[in-house]
Design a protein around this motif. Structure first.
Motif, PDB file in Angstrom:
ATOM      1  N   VAL A   1      10.875 -26.512  18.093  1.00 26.12           N
ATOM      2  CA  VAL A   1       9.891 -25.606  17.523  1.00 26.12           C
ATOM      3  C   VAL A   1       9.911 -25.802  16.015  1.00 26.12           C
ATOM      4  CG1 VAL A   1       9.194 -23.196  17.251  1.00 26.12           C
ATOM      5  CG2 VAL A   1      10.275 -23.942  19.382  1.00 26.12           C
ATOM      6  N   LYS A   2       8.740 -26.104  15.444  1.00 25.87           N
ATOM      7  CA  LYS A   2       8.640 -26.387  14.018  1.00 25.87           C
ATOM      8  C   LYS A   2       8.806 -25.126  13.173  1.00 25.87           C
ATOM      9  CE  LYS A   2       5.400 -30.178  14.670  1.00 25.87           C
ATOM     10  NZ  LYS A   2       4.040 -30.660  14.382  1.00 25.87           N
ATOM     11  N   GLU A   3       9.126 -25.349  11.897  1.00 29.67           N
ATOM     12  CA  GLU A   3       9.192 -24.255  10.931  1.00 29.67           C
ATOM     13  C   GLU A   3       7.802 -23.640  10.799  1.00 29.67           C
ATOM     14  OE1 GLU A   3      10.613 -23.748   6.353  1.00 29.67           O
ATOM     15  OE2 GLU A   3       9.426 -25.512   6.838  1.00 29.67           O
TER      16      GLU A   3
ATOM     17  N   LEU B   1       0.878  -1.169   0.000  1.00 29.43           N
ATOM     18  CA  LEU B   1       0.000   0.000   0.000  1.00 29.43           C
ATOM     19  C   LEU B   1       0.917   1.221   0.000  1.00 29.43           C
ATOM     20  CD1 LEU B   1      -2.460  -1.247   2.761  1.00 29.43           C
ATOM     21  CD2 LEU B   1      -2.751  -1.404   0.291  1.00 29.43           C
ATOM     22  N   ARG B   2       1.040   1.872  -1.149  1.00 30.77           N
ATOM     23  CA  ARG B   2       1.987   2.985  -1.316  1.00 30.77           C
ATOM     24  C   ARG B   2       1.803   4.041  -0.230  1.00 30.77           C
ATOM     25  NH1 ARG B   2       6.060   2.030  -4.996  1.00 30.77           N
ATOM     26  NH2 ARG B   2       5.188   0.687  -6.577  1.00 30.77           N
ATOM     27  N   GLY B   3       2.910   4.456   0.356  1.00 33.04           N
ATOM     28  CA  GLY B   3       2.882   5.479   1.386  1.00 33.04           C
ATOM     29  C   GLY B   3       2.545   4.943   2.766  1.00 33.04           C
ATOM     30  N   PHE B   4       2.041   3.717   2.829  1.00 33.21           N
ATOM     31  CA  PHE B   4       1.658   3.124   4.109  1.00 33.21           C
ATOM     32  C   PHE B   4       2.624   2.023   4.510  1.00 33.21           C
ATOM     33  CE2 PHE B   4      -0.905   0.167   6.710  1.00 33.21           C
ATOM     34  CZ  PHE B   4      -1.216   1.016   7.749  1.00 33.21           C
ATOM     35  N   GLY B   5       2.780   1.020   3.652  1.00 34.12           N
ATOM     36  CA  GLY B   5       3.696  -0.063   3.965  1.00 34.12           C
ATOM     37  C   GLY B   5       3.397  -1.295   3.139  1.00 34.12           C
ATOM     38  N   ALA B   6       4.099  -2.372   3.470  1.00 37.57           N
ATOM     39  CA  ALA B   6       3.966  -3.616   2.723  1.00 37.57           C
ATOM     40  C   ALA B   6       3.826  -4.787   3.688  1.00 37.57           C
ATOM     41  CB  ALA B   6       5.171  -3.822   1.821  1.00 37.57           C
ATOM     42  N   PHE B   7       2.874  -5.658   3.361  1.00 36.83           N
ATOM     43  CA  PHE B   7       2.682  -6.892   4.110  1.00 36.83           C
ATOM     44  C   PHE B   7       3.322  -8.018   3.313  1.00 36.83           C
ATOM     45  CE2 PHE B   7      -0.928  -4.201   5.145  1.00 36.83           C
ATOM     46  CZ  PHE B   7      -1.042  -4.337   6.519  1.00 36.83           C
ATOM     47  N   SER B   8       4.016  -8.910   3.992  1.00 34.32           N
ATOM     48  CA  SER B   8       4.598 -10.070   3.334  1.00 34.32           C
ATOM     49  C   SER B   8       4.624 -11.227   4.333  1.00 34.32           C
ATOM     50  CB  SER B   8       6.012  -9.759   2.833  1.00 34.32           C
ATOM     51  OG  SER B   8       6.854  -9.408   3.906  1.00 34.32           O
ATOM     52  N   VAL B   9       5.052 -12.377   3.842  1.00 30.99           N
ATOM     53  CA  VAL B   9       5.149 -13.558   4.694  1.00 30.99           C
ATOM     54  C   VAL B   9       6.623 -13.929   4.819  1.00 30.99           C
ATOM     55  CG1 VAL B   9       4.518 -15.984   4.939  1.00 30.99           C
ATOM     56  CG2 VAL B   9       2.885 -14.378   3.970  1.00 30.99           C
ATOM     57  N   ARG B  10       7.057 -14.154   6.023  1.00 26.38           N
ATOM     58  CA  ARG B  10       8.445 -14.558   6.262  1.00 26.38           C
ATOM     59  C   ARG B  10       8.477 -15.967   6.824  1.00 26.38           C
ATOM     60  NH1 ARG B  10      12.135  -9.542   8.137  1.00 26.38           N
ATOM     61  NH2 ARG B  10      11.912  -8.407   6.185  1.00 26.38           N
ATOM     62  N   ASN B  11       9.534 -16.682   6.479  1.00 21.28           N
ATOM     63  CA  ASN B  11       9.714 -18.052   6.943  1.00 21.28           C
ATOM     64  C   ASN B  11      10.585 -18.056   8.193  1.00 21.28           C
ATOM     65  OD1 ASN B  11       9.640 -20.893   6.873  1.00 21.28           O
ATOM     66  ND2 ASN B  11      11.637 -20.912   5.882  1.00 21.28           N
ATOM     67  N   ARG B  12      10.119 -18.738   9.215  1.00 26.47           N
ATOM     68  CA  ARG B  12      10.936 -18.939  10.417  1.00 26.47           C
ATOM     69  C   ARG B  12      11.379 -20.396  10.423  1.00 26.47           C
ATOM     70  NH1 ARG B  12       8.376 -15.430  14.874  1.00 26.47           N
ATOM     71  NH2 ARG B  12       8.901 -13.372  14.050  1.00 26.47           N
ATOM     72  N   PRO B  13      12.681 -20.652  10.333  1.00 29.08           N
ATOM     73  CA  PRO B  13      13.162 -22.032  10.275  1.00 29.08           C
ATOM     74  C   PRO B  13      12.955 -22.762  11.608  1.00 29.08           C
ATOM     75  CG  PRO B  13      15.000 -20.503  10.414  1.00 29.08           C
ATOM     76  CD  PRO B  13      13.761 -19.676  10.298  1.00 29.08           C
TER      77      PRO B  13
ATOM     78  N   GLN C   1      15.567 -25.003  18.192  1.00 26.42           N
ATOM     79  CA  GLN C   1      15.411 -25.539  19.540  1.00 26.42           C
ATOM     80  C   GLN C   1      15.061 -24.396  20.475  1.00 26.42           C
ATOM     81  OE1 GLN C   1      15.454 -28.687  20.831  1.00 26.42           O
ATOM     82  NE2 GLN C   1      15.474 -29.299  18.674  1.00 26.42           N
ATOM     83  N   GLY C   2      13.963 -24.553  21.188  1.00 27.53           N
ATOM     84  CA  GLY C   2      13.540 -23.536  22.134  1.00 27.53           C
ATOM     85  C   GLY C   2      13.564 -24.101  23.545  1.00 27.53           C
ATOM     86  N   ARG C   3      13.112 -23.322  24.491  1.00 27.10           N
ATOM     87  CA  ARG C   3      13.070 -23.748  25.895  1.00 27.10           C
ATOM     88  C   ARG C   3      11.681 -23.536  26.459  1.00 27.10           C
ATOM     89  NH1 ARG C   3      17.269 -26.235  27.398  1.00 27.10           N
ATOM     90  NH2 ARG C   3      19.287 -25.468  26.762  1.00 27.10           N
TER      91      ARG C   3
END
Length: 94
Positions: A72-74, A45-57, A60-62
């Motif tokens: 923790v899964k992808e 959306l020009r002047g406002f921002g951009a939405f996208s999807v990012r991958n989280r690999p 190992q979490g706690r």
């Protein structure tokens, strides 16, 4: 601001439209953005921002309660990057 407040403000600014029509318009816009992100597309959306999807690999979490290691899964998460005009207006440089 929450969605209902946005709808009220838009309805007040556009008295020629019924509030139910404004609500349908807002819901349609959000639904289109959501569907595009589901398809992995980018929404700009020009002047406002951009939405996208990012991958989280995967990683190992706690477990914060027990301290045990947890796998923790992808996952894919929505991401929003502000546009230059929005950043400048929020920063007070208009």
């Amino acid at each position: 601001m929450i969605k209902s407040e946005l709808i009220e403000k838009l309805a007040a600014a556009n008295p020629h439209l019924f509030q139910r029509d404004v609500e349908r318009i807002v819901n349609s816009i959000f639904e289109e953005i959501t569907q595009a992100l589901e398809r992995g597309e980018r929404v700009e959306l020009r002047g406002f921002g951009a939405f996208s999807v990012r991958n989280r690999p995967p990683r190992q979490g706690r477990n914060p309660r027990t301290g045990d290691s947890v796998s923790v899964k992808e996952k894919h998460v929505p991401f929003f990057k502000t546009g230059k005009e929005l950043r400048e207006r929020v920063d007070g440089k208009s």
